[in-house]
Design a protein around this motif. Structure first.
Motif, PDB file in Angstrom:
ATOM      1  N   ALA A  99      67.837  45.218 -24.663  1.00 56.30           N
ATOM      2  CA  ALA A  99      66.845  45.090 -23.599  1.00 56.30           C
ATOM      3  C   ALA A  99      65.463  45.469 -24.091  1.00 56.30           C
ATOM      4  CB  ALA A  99      67.247  45.967 -22.411  1.00 56.30           C
ATOM      5  N   VAL A 100      65.385  46.495 -24.925  1.00 50.51           N
ATOM      6  CA  VAL A 100      64.089  46.901 -25.477  1.00 50.51           C
ATOM      7  C   VAL A 100      63.521  45.773 -26.331  1.00 50.51           C
ATOM      8  CG1 VAL A 100      62.899  48.557 -26.947  1.00 50.51           C
ATOM      9  CG2 VAL A 100      64.710  49.335 -25.419  1.00 50.51           C
ATOM     10  N   ARG A 101      64.368  45.166 -27.156  1.00 44.45           N
ATOM     11  CA  ARG A 101      63.914  44.076 -28.023  1.00 44.45           C
ATOM     12  C   ARG A 101      63.482  42.874 -27.187  1.00 44.45           C
ATOM     13  NH1 ARG A 101      67.513  45.569 -32.321  1.00 44.45           N
ATOM     14  NH2 ARG A 101      66.566  47.411 -33.264  1.00 44.45           N
ATOM     15  N   GLU A 102      64.239  42.564 -26.132  1.00 46.99           N
ATOM     16  CA  GLU A 102      63.878  41.439 -25.270  1.00 46.99           C
ATOM     17  C   GLU A 102      62.546  41.683 -24.574  1.00 46.99           C
ATOM     18  OE1 GLU A 102      67.251  41.048 -22.733  1.00 46.99           O
ATOM     19  OE2 GLU A 102      68.577  40.375 -24.360  1.00 46.99           O
ATOM     20  N   PHE A 103      62.216  42.951 -24.380  1.00 48.37           N
ATOM     21  CA  PHE A 103      60.952  43.340 -23.762  1.00 48.37           C
ATOM     22  C   PHE A 103      59.803  43.270 -24.768  1.00 48.37           C
ATOM     23  CE2 PHE A 103      58.089  46.276 -21.498  1.00 48.37           C
ATOM     24  CZ  PHE A 103      58.265  45.859 -20.194  1.00 48.37           C
ATOM     25  N   GLY A 104      60.142  42.960 -26.035  1.00 48.98           N
ATOM     26  CA  GLY A 104      59.135  42.908 -27.084  1.00 48.98           C
ATOM     27  C   GLY A 104      58.858  44.250 -27.718  1.00 48.98           C
ATOM     28  N   GLY A 105      59.773  45.194 -27.529  1.00 51.90           N
ATOM     29  CA  GLY A 105      59.542  46.546 -28.019  1.00 51.90           C
ATOM     30  C   GLY A 105      60.382  46.923 -29.216  1.00 51.90           C
ATOM     31  N   ARG A 106      60.256  48.176 -29.611  1.00 52.34           N
ATOM     32  CA  ARG A 106      61.010  48.763 -30.714  1.00 52.34           C
ATOM     33  C   ARG A 106      61.975  49.796 -30.142  1.00 52.34           C
ATOM     34  NH1 ARG A 106      58.313  52.177 -33.503  1.00 52.34           N
ATOM     35  NH2 ARG A 106      59.403  51.930 -35.489  1.00 52.34           N
ATOM     36  N   ALA A 107      63.195  49.821 -30.679  1.00 51.21           N
ATOM     37  CA  ALA A 107      64.204  50.801 -30.273  1.00 51.21           C
ATOM     38  C   ALA A 107      64.477  51.714 -31.461  1.00 51.21           C
ATOM     39  CB  ALA A 107      65.489  50.113 -29.835  1.00 51.21           C
ATOM     40  N   ILE A 108      64.282  53.021 -31.267  1.00 49.23           N
ATOM     41  CA  ILE A 108      64.501  53.983 -32.335  1.00 49.23           C
ATOM     42  C   ILE A 108      65.540  55.008 -31.877  1.00 49.23           C
ATOM     43  CG2 ILE A 108      62.145  53.670 -33.178  1.00 49.23           C
ATOM     44  CD1 ILE A 108      61.486  56.452 -32.025  1.00 49.23           C
ATOM     45  N   VAL A 109      66.144  55.684 -32.828  1.00 51.07           N
ATOM     46  CA  VAL A 109      67.104  56.747 -32.539  1.00 51.07           C
ATOM     47  C   VAL A 109      66.557  58.046 -33.109  1.00 51.07           C
ATOM     48  CG1 VAL A 109      69.437  57.630 -32.950  1.00 51.07           C
ATOM     49  CG2 VAL A 109      69.087  55.195 -32.482  1.00 51.07           C
ATOM     50  N   VAL A 110      66.471  59.057 -32.256  1.00 50.38           N
ATOM     51  CA  VAL A 110      66.030  60.393 -32.663  1.00 50.38           C
ATOM     52  C   VAL A 110      67.119  61.365 -32.218  1.00 50.38           C
ATOM     53  CG1 VAL A 110      64.233  62.145 -32.498  1.00 50.38           C
ATOM     54  CG2 VAL A 110      63.614  59.713 -32.379  1.00 50.38           C
ATOM     55  N   THR A 111      67.744  62.030 -33.160  1.00 52.91           N
ATOM     56  CA  THR A 111      68.963  62.788 -32.889  1.00 52.91           C
ATOM     57  C   THR A 111      68.989  64.115 -33.645  1.00 52.91           C
ATOM     58  OG1 THR A 111      71.395  62.735 -33.141  1.00 52.91           O
ATOM     59  CG2 THR A 111      70.123  61.475 -34.732  1.00 52.91           C
ATOM     60  N   ALA A 112      69.742  65.051 -33.105  1.00 51.03           N
ATOM     61  CA  ALA A 112      69.977  66.311 -33.807  1.00 51.03           C
ATOM     62  C   ALA A 112      71.037  66.166 -34.883  1.00 51.03           C
ATOM     63  CB  ALA A 112      70.395  67.400 -32.813  1.00 51.03           C
ATOM     64  N   ALA A 201      68.120  46.822 -16.311  1.00 48.34           N
ATOM     65  CA  ALA A 201      67.497  46.527 -15.025  1.00 48.34           C
ATOM     66  C   ALA A 201      66.350  47.488 -14.745  1.00 48.34           C
ATOM     67  CB  ALA A 201      68.541  46.602 -13.913  1.00 48.34           C
ATOM     68  N   TRP A 202      66.538  48.749 -15.091  1.00 44.36           N
ATOM     69  CA  TRP A 202      65.454  49.715 -14.898  1.00 44.36           C
ATOM     70  C   TRP A 202      64.240  49.320 -15.722  1.00 44.36           C
ATOM     71  CZ3 TRP A 202      63.021  52.676 -18.614  1.00 44.36           C
ATOM     72  CH2 TRP A 202      62.028  53.526 -18.116  1.00 44.36           C
ATOM     73  N   LEU A 203      64.453  48.963 -16.981  1.00 46.92           N
ATOM     74  CA  LEU A 203      63.349  48.620 -17.860  1.00 46.92           C
ATOM     75  C   LEU A 203      62.612  47.385 -17.346  1.00 46.92           C
ATOM     76  CD1 LEU A 203      61.901  49.308 -20.518  1.00 46.92           C
ATOM     77  CD2 LEU A 203      63.469  47.732 -21.667  1.00 46.92           C
ATOM     78  N   ALA A 204      63.370  46.416 -16.858  1.00 50.67           N
ATOM     79  CA  ALA A 204      62.761  45.184 -16.366  1.00 50.67           C
ATOM     80  C   ALA A 204      61.937  45.398 -15.108  1.00 50.67           C
ATOM     81  CB  ALA A 204      63.842  44.144 -16.100  1.00 50.67           C
ATOM     82  N   SER A 205      62.335  46.372 -14.272  1.00 49.04           N
ATOM     83  CA  SER A 205      61.687  46.541 -12.973  1.00 49.04           C
ATOM     84  C   SER A 205      60.757  47.731 -12.896  1.00 49.04           C
ATOM     85  CB  SER A 205      62.766  46.703 -11.892  1.00 49.04           C
ATOM     86  OG  SER A 205      63.503  47.908 -12.089  1.00 49.04           O
ATOM     87  N   TYR A 206      60.718  48.540 -13.951  1.00 46.45           N
ATOM     88  CA  TYR A 206      59.948  49.777 -13.860  1.00 46.45           C
ATOM     89  C   TYR A 206      58.462  49.471 -13.748  1.00 46.45           C
ATOM     90  CZ  TYR A 206      58.759  54.620 -14.302  1.00 46.45           C
ATOM     91  OH  TYR A 206      58.275  55.874 -14.049  1.00 46.45           O
ATOM     92  N   PRO A 207      57.760  50.066 -12.789  1.00 50.22           N
ATOM     93  CA  PRO A 207      56.326  49.777 -12.627  1.00 50.22           C
ATOM     94  C   PRO A 207      55.516  50.348 -13.777  1.00 50.22           C
ATOM     95  CG  PRO A 207      56.975  51.579 -11.197  1.00 50.22           C
ATOM     96  CD  PRO A 207      58.246  51.030 -11.798  1.00 50.22           C
ATOM     97  N   ARG A 208      54.378  49.742 -14.032  1.00 49.93           N
ATOM     98  CA  ARG A 208      53.548  50.195 -15.143  1.00 49.93           C
ATOM     99  C   ARG A 208      52.963  51.576 -14.898  1.00 49.93           C
ATOM    100  NH1 ARG A 208      56.441  48.599 -16.953  1.00 49.93           N
ATOM    101  NH2 ARG A 208      56.918  46.511 -17.613  1.00 49.93           N
ATOM    102  N   ASP A 209      52.815  51.980 -13.643  1.00 50.26           N
ATOM    103  CA  ASP A 209      52.398  53.342 -13.336  1.00 50.26           C
ATOM    104  C   ASP A 209      53.635  54.125 -12.944  1.00 50.26           C
ATOM    105  OD1 ASP A 209      51.470  55.737 -12.438  1.00 50.26           O
ATOM    106  OD2 ASP A 209      50.066  54.926 -10.970  1.00 50.26           O
ATOM    107  N   PRO A 210      54.141  55.044 -13.792  1.00 49.43           N
ATOM    108  CA  PRO A 210      55.398  55.714 -13.494  1.00 49.43           C
ATOM    109  C   PRO A 210      55.323  56.639 -12.298  1.00 49.43           C
ATOM    110  CG  PRO A 210      54.385  56.658 -15.440  1.00 49.43           C
ATOM    111  CD  PRO A 210      53.572  55.458 -15.074  1.00 49.43           C
TER     112      PRO A 210
END
Length: 229
Positions: A99-112, A201-210
């Motif tokens: 979904a992040v990629r479809e949105f044109g974004g980057r998906a990263i993993v940050v973990t302990a 669905a959250w990513l697709a519908s989330y408003p630009r002002d959180p």
């Protein structure tokens, strides 16, 4: 609180254990193997109920402090042969990355998690993030999130919420690990989804002002979002 896209292209960070992968079976097996190898009792059932913090934070319950570093090294060396194939992806994990990629974004993993073992998990499951940064816990994660320009961080632990907030990123939490929804909200999560299946669905519908609440009828809507509006 910044918008997820306020600084340009969207970058979303994800935690690993109990967010993208269900690491309980593999970690359980590895603790039992470590107990057998060292002759030290470890309650593996208990240990896997509190995943999230660094390995040393758990081992100190079972070994003297002066042996924890050596036991951490031994555990990590044993881990690939025991834990990788036993660990499945969480439901919705691959779809969340996509979904992040479809949105044109980057998906990263940050973990302990120890980064080489985190990489083995992702490779085994066919999950390919744009970046992987390991060995960071709670507020330490903010360093990598800021360096990567992450506007959103998704995790299952209150430590992940703290990391997101320290980075100035939107905290999206899923109660699929040791922390329930109430704990995550109390820690300051901006959004709490039931699990990652609700993330696209959250990513697709989330408003630009959180600060603007979404429709409370949306799947996975968090009343914490409305409370901050």
């Amino acid at each position: 609180m910044p918008s997820p896209t306020s600084s340009g292209a969207l970058t979303v960070g994800f935690d690993l254990d109990m967010t993208l992968i269900d690491s309980r079976p593999g970690i359980h097996a590895c603790y039992l193997a470590l107990a057998e190898r060292t002759g030290t009792y470890i309650d593996a059932d208990l240990a896997v109920t509190r995943l999230g913090p660094p390995l040393a934070d758990e081992l100190v319950h079972w070994f003297p402090a002066d042996r924890v570093a050596a036991m951490s090294d031994l555990y990590r060396a044993m881990y690939p042969a025991i834990a990788i194939t036993a660990t499945p992806a969480m439901t919705g994990a691959r779809e969340a990355i996509a979904a992040v990629r479809e949105f044109g974004g980057r998906a990263i993993v940050v973990t302990a998690k120890y980064e080489p073992n985190a990489k083995l998990h992702l490779e085994h499951l066919g999950i390919e993030p744009d970046a992987l940064i390991g060995n960071l816990w709670a507020e330490q994660k903010a360093v990598a999130l800021r360096e990567q320009g992450a506007g959103v961080y998704v995790g299952d632990h209150v430590g992940d919420v703290r990391g997101a907030r320290a980075a100035g990123a939107l905290s999206v939490a899923v109660p699929t690990g040791p922390c329930d929804a109430a704990e995550l909200r109390a820690a300051g999560a901006d959004v709490v989804l039931d699990d990652l299946t609700h993330f696209p669905a959250w990513l697709a519908s989330y408003p630009r002002d959180p600060r603007d609440p979404r429709d409370p009828g949306d799947p996975g809507y968090s009343d914490a979002t409305a409370a901050r509006a």
